[in-house]
Design a protein around this motif. Sequence first.
Motif, PDB file in Angstrom:
ATOM      1  N   LEU A 118      40.760  39.267  25.442  1.00  0.00           N
ATOM      2  CA  LEU A 118      40.656  39.320  26.576  1.00  0.00           C
ATOM      3  C   LEU A 118      40.074  40.594  27.235  1.00  0.00           C
ATOM      4  CD1 LEU A 118      44.607  38.738  27.808  1.00  0.00           C
ATOM      5  CD2 LEU A 118      42.560  37.354  28.365  1.00  0.00           C
ATOM      6  N   THR A 119      39.645  40.498  28.396  1.00  0.00           N
ATOM      7  CA  THR A 119      38.766  41.415  28.942  1.00  0.00           C
ATOM      8  C   THR A 119      39.622  42.525  29.336  1.00  0.00           C
ATOM      9  OG1 THR A 119      36.888  40.252  29.696  1.00  0.00           O
ATOM     10  CG2 THR A 119      37.428  42.256  30.953  1.00  0.00           C
ATOM     11  N   SER A 120      39.662  43.978  29.202  1.00  0.00           N
ATOM     12  CA  SER A 120      40.679  44.825  29.590  1.00  0.00           C
ATOM     13  C   SER A 120      40.264  45.961  30.371  1.00  0.00           C
ATOM     14  CB  SER A 120      41.133  45.564  28.169  1.00  0.00           C
ATOM     15  OG  SER A 120      41.501  44.601  27.415  1.00  0.00           O
ATOM     16  N   GLU A 178      28.602  35.849  36.871  1.00  0.00           N
ATOM     17  CA  GLU A 178      30.058  35.992  37.355  1.00  0.00           C
ATOM     18  C   GLU A 178      30.855  35.042  36.909  1.00  0.00           C
ATOM     19  OE1 GLU A 178      31.976  36.023  41.704  1.00  0.00           O
ATOM     20  OE2 GLU A 178      30.243  35.315  41.500  1.00  0.00           O
ATOM     21  N   VAL A 179      32.048  35.534  36.432  1.00  0.00           N
ATOM     22  CA  VAL A 179      33.164  34.594  36.188  1.00  0.00           C
ATOM     23  C   VAL A 179      34.398  34.707  36.899  1.00  0.00           C
ATOM     24  CG1 VAL A 179      34.730  33.937  34.212  1.00  0.00           C
ATOM     25  CG2 VAL A 179      32.494  34.451  33.681  1.00  0.00           C
ATOM     26  N   ARG A 180      34.665  33.515  37.528  1.00  0.00           N
ATOM     27  CA  ARG A 180      35.804  33.704  38.785  1.00  0.00           C
ATOM     28  C   ARG A 180      37.055  33.244  38.021  1.00  0.00           C
ATOM     29  NH1 ARG A 180      33.891  34.559  43.416  1.00  0.00           N
ATOM     30  NH2 ARG A 180      35.900  34.053  44.446  1.00  0.00           N
ATOM     31  N   ASN A 181      38.139  33.970  38.720  1.00  0.00           N
ATOM     32  CA  ASN A 181      39.582  33.927  38.278  1.00  0.00           C
ATOM     33  C   ASN A 181      39.806  34.073  36.907  1.00  0.00           C
ATOM     34  OD1 ASN A 181      40.301  32.918  40.943  1.00  0.00           O
ATOM     35  ND2 ASN A 181      39.646  30.889  40.619  1.00  0.00           N
ATOM     36  N   ALA A 182      39.379  35.001  36.493  1.00  0.00           N
ATOM     37  CA  ALA A 182      39.517  35.449  35.010  1.00  0.00           C
ATOM     38  C   ALA A 182      40.504  36.379  34.741  1.00  0.00           C
ATOM     39  CB  ALA A 182      38.078  35.917  34.369  1.00  0.00           C
ATOM     40  N   GLN A 183      41.270  36.203  33.396  1.00  0.00           N
ATOM     41  CA  GLN A 183      42.489  37.141  33.158  1.00  0.00           C
ATOM     42  C   GLN A 183      42.011  38.353  32.689  1.00  0.00           C
ATOM     43  OE1 GLN A 183      45.058  34.658  30.537  1.00  0.00           O
ATOM     44  NE2 GLN A 183      46.519  34.500  32.410  1.00  0.00           N
ATOM     45  N   VAL A 184      42.646  39.536  33.002  1.00  0.00           N
ATOM     46  CA  VAL A 184      42.274  40.728  32.374  1.00  0.00           C
ATOM     47  C   VAL A 184      43.495  41.318  31.878  1.00  0.00           C
ATOM     48  CG1 VAL A 184      40.345  41.182  33.981  1.00  0.00           C
ATOM     49  CG2 VAL A 184      42.690  41.917  34.688  1.00  0.00           C
ATOM     50  N   LEU A 190      43.281  53.304  27.915  1.00  0.00           N
ATOM     51  CA  LEU A 190      41.961  52.567  27.768  1.00  0.00           C
ATOM     52  C   LEU A 190      40.999  53.330  28.033  1.00  0.00           C
ATOM     53  CD1 LEU A 190      40.714  50.023  26.861  1.00  0.00           C
ATOM     54  CD2 LEU A 190      40.590  49.161  29.103  1.00  0.00           C
ATOM     55  N   GLY A 191      41.267  54.574  28.916  1.00  0.00           N
ATOM     56  CA  GLY A 191      39.857  55.521  29.265  1.00  0.00           C
ATOM     57  C   GLY A 191      39.222  55.221  30.484  1.00  0.00           C
ATOM     58  N   ASP A 192      37.991  55.540  30.687  1.00  0.00           N
ATOM     59  CA  ASP A 192      37.237  55.282  31.783  1.00  0.00           C
ATOM     60  C   ASP A 192      36.415  53.898  31.661  1.00  0.00           C
ATOM     61  OD1 ASP A 192      38.128  57.526  32.860  1.00  0.00           O
ATOM     62  OD2 ASP A 192      36.609  58.785  32.030  1.00  0.00           O
ATOM     63  N   HIS A 193      36.405  53.363  30.630  1.00  0.00           N
ATOM     64  CA  HIS A 193      35.545  52.168  30.456  1.00  0.00           C
ATOM     65  C   HIS A 193      36.439  50.752  30.376  1.00  0.00           C
ATOM     66  CE1 HIS A 193      31.798  54.353  29.919  1.00  0.00           C
ATOM     67  NE2 HIS A 193      32.471  55.115  28.988  1.00  0.00           N
ATOM     68  N   ALA A 194      35.865  49.682  30.697  1.00  0.00           N
ATOM     69  CA  ALA A 194      36.503  48.333  30.567  1.00  0.00           C
ATOM     70  C   ALA A 194      35.995  47.691  29.366  1.00  0.00           C
ATOM     71  CB  ALA A 194      36.321  47.594  31.734  1.00  0.00           C
ATOM     72  N   LEU A 195      36.588  46.826  28.909  1.00  0.00           N
ATOM     73  CA  LEU A 195      36.192  46.143  27.639  1.00  0.00           C
ATOM     74  C   LEU A 195      35.835  44.783  28.195  1.00  0.00           C
ATOM     75  CD1 LEU A 195      38.797  47.287  25.020  1.00  0.00           C
ATOM     76  CD2 LEU A 195      36.535  48.262  25.499  1.00  0.00           C
ATOM     77  N   LEU A 196      34.572  44.285  27.991  1.00  0.00           N
ATOM     78  CA  LEU A 196      34.324  42.942  28.120  1.00  0.00           C
ATOM     79  C   LEU A 196      34.700  41.842  26.950  1.00  0.00           C
ATOM     80  CD1 LEU A 196      32.949  41.156  30.470  1.00  0.00           C
ATOM     81  CD2 LEU A 196      30.623  41.614  29.327  1.00  0.00           C
ATOM     82  N   GLY A 197      35.617  40.974  27.198  1.00  0.00           N
ATOM     83  CA  GLY A 197      36.100  40.484  26.113  1.00  0.00           C
ATOM     84  C   GLY A 197      35.832  39.045  26.166  1.00  0.00           C
ATOM     85  N   MET A 198      36.128  38.114  24.898  1.00  0.00           N
ATOM     86  CA  MET A 198      35.522  36.803  24.840  1.00  0.00           C
ATOM     87  C   MET A 198      36.107  35.650  25.727  1.00  0.00           C
ATOM     88  SD  MET A 198      33.541  36.933  22.301  1.00  0.00           S
ATOM     89  CE  MET A 198      33.417  35.135  22.256  1.00  0.00           C
TER      90      MET A 198
END
Length: 221
Positions: A118-120, A178-184, A190-198
């Motif tokens: 998952l993207t976090s 762009e990906v719409r209606n995605a789960q996060v 987690l810190g200051d960064h987001a993780l772009l997941g599968m």
Amino acid sequence: MTDDDRDAQAARFRRSNAEKDARVASVRARLNTGNAPRQPSGGGPSGWLGPALFWTVLLALAAGGASLWLDRERGDTAVRVLPGDRLELRRGSGGGYRVPGEVASRPVSFIVDTGASLTSIPARLGAELGIRECPAVGFDTSRADEPGCCRRETFHTASGTTEGCVARVPSIRFGGFEVRNAQVAVMPALGDHALLGMNVLRHFSLVQQGGTLSISPGAAK
């Protein structure tokens, strides 16, 4: 002393006009030579240009070197958009790939993580987006154009087990994609960064070669 003796003695101190002019010219020459203005070192009025140019070039090189050093320390990654809607990322000094993007129109800095399902996003960003924990009983009544509520979940990470929640966001953008209606996953530490997941990356084709990652339209293989 007779008058003749006085005249003879005075003659010793008399000089002709020519001799007087010669002596005056000699004195003037000595005065001019001693008081002549000195030329500045460096060969003339433009002698300061050489040192000024040297220091300008030196400062420019120092500034460029400092910028490169900061880039390496921060792990900044170059991002290029290529023809055919292809995104090219260069691996940073930390060994990862970074790309600027947006979660529900909020700017973020993504770290590409192909090992994450998952993207976090950080809990701080989740709070800014208005994501709240879902009620124990009931349905998510959020509109499609706003983030949904967050359902509690336990995550198993490389650092151990941690508690978080999973919510829906209207859109995730990075590069020109762009990906719409995605789960996060909303993570507390987690810190200051987001993780772009599968769950987002699976919509794209990923090709890694050396220290470069190319992302293009098409399902990941």
